[in-house]
Motif scaffolding. Structure first.
Motif: not given
Length: 437
Positions: A380-384, A396-400
């Protein structure tokens, strides 16, 4: 969800429709599905804050929002309300709207190193206008671009320098030369090689200040125009961009991306004696600087004004740095814990983070990038990239970081196997600029 269970059937079908009707399947090459693992390129339904949803119903924490353009988060209420108010009042007229002067006043109050500004719709409009103005002001034909920076314009003077130069005459190609970032001696050697021939130096001013001051001195000594491309650094480095942070004043500068928080607006700004050459109050030859039907549509200028006001009143640049620092520390820690800190690297300024994926030999690897992206998407992280928006929360950052930790564990397995192909799920992702499909 494991990568084997993570499927995007509706996005896959939508991508087929996109490719049937739109060359490349997207309106920006960096958004192409070749930038994502095979069959795992989400097609977006909508976004709010730091999150987006795809047409399959999956929610992602999104980084690099809108190619760095949405720095306040999607559908930011202050920005959307400003735009909505103007939509109800008409968007484009046969004469300038009063919003044009109001937006210019707000912009120049934010970027006080410039005397005048002209708005357009995208970055290429204004960088090419800056180049044209520099050529007109100096009477010189050549443009010097920084060779270590990936993009300045879709126009021929820059695309001629990339592997995708098909369709550009050699005569145009020969008029663009390049210099390496951070090397003043090499830049001076270039200017000496083409005496009285280089109209401008154009560079993304990422720092440090002594290097930028050195470019300023070289430009003055050789009589060429110094152009700062602040598409990325504008607002993210400081409200006034890198020139505001480092105190080095260019002759011309260009802004975009974060300026509109997703609305289409860009800006060319600079010294009055140069900018006015594209105006009506001078006695010299007229320069066709910028003339765009939609360049000053009211809702985009209202959005830009709201963005600039929000940055100033809420200290958004500082927020971006704080969020980026937390994210970078977490990702680096996860890489250390998994034993891949020499292979998964976080780079860049805290407000503009990117990551590198290196193979067993420490070389950049598209195969390992594919593996990494697959794991992030399934989590669940969209991170190009890891470019933050101010809408991100600590949760959000903790989940990332948790998802990155899982990705790093798989990365370690691939390194131990000496081959990432078992975790790629298909062909590797590809670089944007390449000669062959």
């Amino acid at each position: 969800m494991g990568t084997e269970e993570f499927q995007l059937p509706r996005s896959r079908a939508a991508n087929e429709r996109l490719h049937a009707l739109i060359p490349g399947g997207a309106h920006t090459y960096a958004k192409g599905d070749d930038q994502y693992p095979e069959h795992l390129a989400p097609v977006i339904s909508h976004g709010r804050g730091a999150h987006v949803w795809d047409v399959d119903g999956n929610r992602y924490i999104e980084y690099g929002s809108g190619l760095r353009s949405v720095s306040l988060g999607h559908a930011h209420p202050r920005v959307t309300e400003a735009a909505r108010r103007e939509i109800d009042r008409g968007g484009n007229f046969v004469r300038p709207s009063v919003l044009e002067v109001e937006a210019a006043e707000r912009f120049l109050a934010t970027v006080p190193t410039a005397d005048m500004v002209k708005f357009a719709k995208n970055g290429s409009d204004v960088t090419t206008a800056a180049v044209r103005l520099a050529r007109a002001a100096t009477g010189r034909p050549r443009v010097a671009v920084c060779s270590d920076q990936p993009f300045f314009s879709v126009d021929d003077w820059f695309i001629a320098t990339t592997p995708m130069s098909a369709g550009i005459p050699q005569a145009i190609t020969e008029l663009t030369v390049s210099f390496p970032y951070g090397d003043l001696a090499a830049t001076e050697e270039l200017l000496d090689r083409y005496p009285d021939d280089v109209a401008c130096l154009i560079v993304e001013p990422t720092g440090p200040p002594d290097y930028l001051a050195g470019l300023r001195e070289l430009a003055d000594r050789h009589g060429c125009v110094l152009i700062f491309d602040e598409m990325i650094t504008g607002l993210r480095w400081s409200e006034a961009g890198a020139q505001g942070l480092y105190g080095v004043v260019p002759d011309l500068s260009t802004f975009g991306k974060a300026l509109g928080n997703g609305f289409a607006v860009s800006a060319l700004a600079g010294r009055r004696e140069l900018m006015e050459q594209g105006g009506l109050r001078h006695s010299g030859d007229r320069v066709f600087l910028l003339s765009t039907t939609h360049g000053a549509e009211t809702h985009s200028l209202a959005a830009a004004t709201a963005v600039l006001t929000t940055y100033a009143e809420e200290g958004v640049t500082a927020q971006l740095h704080t969020l980026g620092e937390k994210l970078a520390a977490g990702v680096r820690g996860a890489a250390v814990d998994a034993g891949v800190s020499d292979h998964v690297l976080v780079r860049g300024r805290a407000s503009n983070l990117v990551y590198a994926t290196l193979d067993e030999s420490g070389l950049p690897s598209q195969e390992y990038r594919t593996l990494f992206l697959r794991q992030l998407l399934a989590g669940g992280v969209l991170a190009p990239s890891l470019v933050v928006s101010s809408a991100l929360t600590d949760a959000d950052i903790d989940h990332t970081v948790d998802v990155v930790a899982q990705a790093c564990a798989v990365y370690r397995k691939a390194l131990d196997a000496g081959d990432p192909s078992a975790w790629q799920g298909g062909r590797p992702v590809k670089p944007v600029f390449r000669r062959l499909v």
